[in-house]
Design a protein around this motif. Structure first.
Motif, PDB file in Angstrom:
ATOM      1  N   ALA A   1       0.845  -1.198   0.000  1.00  0.00           N
ATOM      2  CA  ALA A   1       0.000   0.000   0.000  1.00  0.00           C
ATOM      3  C   ALA A   1       0.875   1.241   0.000  1.00  0.00           C
ATOM      4  O   ALA A   1       1.806   1.354   0.805  1.00  0.00           O
ATOM      5  CB  ALA A   1      -0.923   0.008   1.213  1.00  0.00           C
ATOM      6  N   VAL A   2       0.588   2.155  -0.911  1.00  0.00           N
ATOM      7  CA  VAL A   2       1.323   3.419  -1.016  1.00  0.00           C
ATOM      8  C   VAL A   2       0.542   4.473  -0.237  1.00  0.00           C
ATOM      9  O   VAL A   2      -0.625   4.746  -0.545  1.00  0.00           O
ATOM     10  CB  VAL A   2       1.497   3.837  -2.484  1.00  0.00           C
ATOM     11  CG1 VAL A   2       2.274   5.151  -2.568  1.00  0.00           C
ATOM     12  CG2 VAL A   2       2.209   2.748  -3.272  1.00  0.00           C
ATOM     13  N   HIS A   3       1.183   5.064   0.775  1.00  0.00           N
ATOM     14  CA  HIS A   3       0.521   6.042   1.642  1.00  0.00           C
ATOM     15  C   HIS A   3       1.004   7.459   1.341  1.00  0.00           C
ATOM     16  O   HIS A   3       2.166   7.680   0.976  1.00  0.00           O
ATOM     17  CB  HIS A   3       0.810   5.732   3.109  1.00  0.00           C
ATOM     18  CG  HIS A   3       0.017   4.582   3.651  1.00  0.00           C
ATOM     19  ND1 HIS A   3      -0.885   4.704   4.688  1.00  0.00           N
ATOM     20  CD2 HIS A   3      -0.018   3.280   3.283  1.00  0.00           C
ATOM     21  CE1 HIS A   3      -1.429   3.523   4.948  1.00  0.00           C
ATOM     22  NE2 HIS A   3      -0.917   2.642   4.108  1.00  0.00           N
ATOM     23  N   ALA A   4       0.091   8.406   1.503  1.00  0.00           N
ATOM     24  CA  ALA A   4       0.419   9.829   1.493  1.00  0.00           C
ATOM     25  C   ALA A   4      -0.105  10.385   2.806  1.00  0.00           C
ATOM     26  O   ALA A   4      -1.322  10.503   2.988  1.00  0.00           O
ATOM     27  CB  ALA A   4      -0.212  10.535   0.302  1.00  0.00           C
ATOM     28  N   GLY A   5       0.776  10.673   3.722  1.00  0.00           N
ATOM     29  CA  GLY A   5       0.344  11.027   5.068  1.00  0.00           C
ATOM     30  C   GLY A   5      -0.152   9.792   5.793  1.00  0.00           C
ATOM     31  O   GLY A   5       0.479   8.740   5.771  1.00  0.00           O
ATOM     32  N   ASP A   6      -1.304   9.886   6.401  1.00  0.00           N
ATOM     33  CA  ASP A   6      -1.875   8.757   7.137  1.00  0.00           C
ATOM     34  C   ASP A   6      -2.822   7.911   6.299  1.00  0.00           C
ATOM     35  O   ASP A   6      -3.316   6.880   6.774  1.00  0.00           O
ATOM     36  CB  ASP A   6      -2.636   9.263   8.371  1.00  0.00           C
ATOM     37  CG  ASP A   6      -1.718   9.966   9.373  1.00  0.00           C
ATOM     38  OD1 ASP A   6      -0.530   9.597   9.415  1.00  0.00           O
ATOM     39  OD2 ASP A   6      -2.193  10.878  10.084  1.00  0.00           O
ATOM     40  N   ALA A   7      -3.090   8.303   5.082  1.00  0.00           N
ATOM     41  CA  ALA A   7      -4.077   7.611   4.261  1.00  0.00           C
ATOM     42  C   ALA A   7      -3.415   6.855   3.116  1.00  0.00           C
ATOM     43  O   ALA A   7      -2.471   7.354   2.480  1.00  0.00           O
ATOM     44  CB  ALA A   7      -5.093   8.606   3.703  1.00  0.00           C
ATOM     45  N   ALA A   8      -3.917   5.653   2.868  1.00  0.00           N
ATOM     46  CA  ALA A   8      -3.432   4.866   1.728  1.00  0.00           C
ATOM     47  C   ALA A   8      -4.020   5.441   0.440  1.00  0.00           C
ATOM     48  O   ALA A   8      -5.187   5.855   0.400  1.00  0.00           O
ATOM     49  CB  ALA A   8      -3.834   3.412   1.892  1.00  0.00           C
ATOM     50  N   GLN A   9      -3.218   5.487  -0.609  1.00  0.00           N
ATOM     51  CA  GLN A   9      -3.656   6.016  -1.897  1.00  0.00           C
ATOM     52  C   GLN A   9      -3.859   4.907  -2.927  1.00  0.00           C
ATOM     53  O   GLN A   9      -4.839   4.902  -3.657  1.00  0.00           O
ATOM     54  CB  GLN A   9      -2.618   7.027  -2.425  1.00  0.00           C
ATOM     55  CG  GLN A   9      -2.404   8.219  -1.512  1.00  0.00           C
ATOM     56  CD  GLN A   9      -3.643   9.062  -1.352  1.00  0.00           C
ATOM     57  OE1 GLN A   9      -4.298   9.425  -2.320  1.00  0.00           O
ATOM     58  NE2 GLN A   9      -3.997   9.376  -0.106  1.00  0.00           N
TER      59      GLN A   9
END
Length: 224
Positions: free
Chosen positions: A99-107
């Motif tokens: 899973a690729v995350h940006a901040g705390d959320a997965a994108q």
């Protein structure tokens, strides 16, 4: 006369309304791409799998080299169609989800199969965490997939990593498997077919040349 003028005015008004509507639709279509937000910059990747006791988080700041290596396994798969078909479940081997995350959320999320038969494979699910729908697709994975996942902490056997062959290379290219290479008999048959094709083309060319020569001779006799 007044009725004719009225009809013309109605026609002109209709054309103006249609043109305004078309311009409004065209303007909205042109403005739509500009309104789309750019994808957020990845800050971490999270690796999970059945044989992992807990998901492994690799941050871009704390482990930049490993983060870059893991992101490189899936960075080219965000859009576009796949370059291979699905394999049977028995031929896929162990599955890991990246899973690729940006901040705390997965994108984005991708399913990785480093020990798949014929080389590493990657599956992109149809629905992504960022609400995008690029469509489900299968890809040839990079040949470094097993080595990279092992470095991240996946319990992969090292001997399999050194013997992997015939897999794919990210970005659409792949190594040709051994069974796809023809034997000597196949080459001889191919050369024979090429010879027959060349002879056939030569015969057709000679026939066309003779036909043109005959037509030219006939025209010359008639014009005398």
């Amino acid at each position: 006369m007044a009725a004719e003028v009225s009809r013309r005015l109605v026609g002109v008004a209709t054309l103006l309304v249609a043109a305004a509507s078309w311009l409004g639709i065209a303007g909205a279509a042109q403005a739509k791409p500009a309104a789309q937000a750019k994808p957020a910059k990845p800050t971490a990747v999270v690796l999970s799998g059945k044989d992992l006791p807990a998901p492994l988080t690799v941050p871009a700041q704390g482990k930049p080299d490993l983060f870059a290596a893991l992101l490189d396994q899936v960075g080219f798969l965000r859009t576009g169609g796949g370059n291979t078909g699905a394999l049977k479940a028995a031929d896929l081997g162990p599955k890991y989800t990246l899973a690729v995350h940006a901040g705390d959320a997965a994108q984005q999320t991708y399913d990785l199969y480093p020990l798949a038969k014929g080389g590493p494979r990657v599956h992109r699910p149809a629905q992504q965490p960022d609400k995008s729908r690029p469509g489900a697709a299968w890809f040839f994975g990079r040949l470094t997939m097993a080595e990279t996942l092992l470095a991240a902490g996946a319990p992969l056997p090292e001997q399999n990593i050194t013997t992997l062959h015939g897999g794919g290379i990210g970005g659409g290219e792949r190594v040709i498997p051994d069974e796809a290479i023809g034997t000597g008999e196949d080459v001889d048959r191919l050369l024979g077919e090429l010879r027959q094709l060349m002879l056939l083309n030569g015969a057709v060319l000679v026939s066309i040349t003779l036909g043109l020569a005959g037509i030219a001779l006939l025209v010359r006799r008639r014009t005398r």
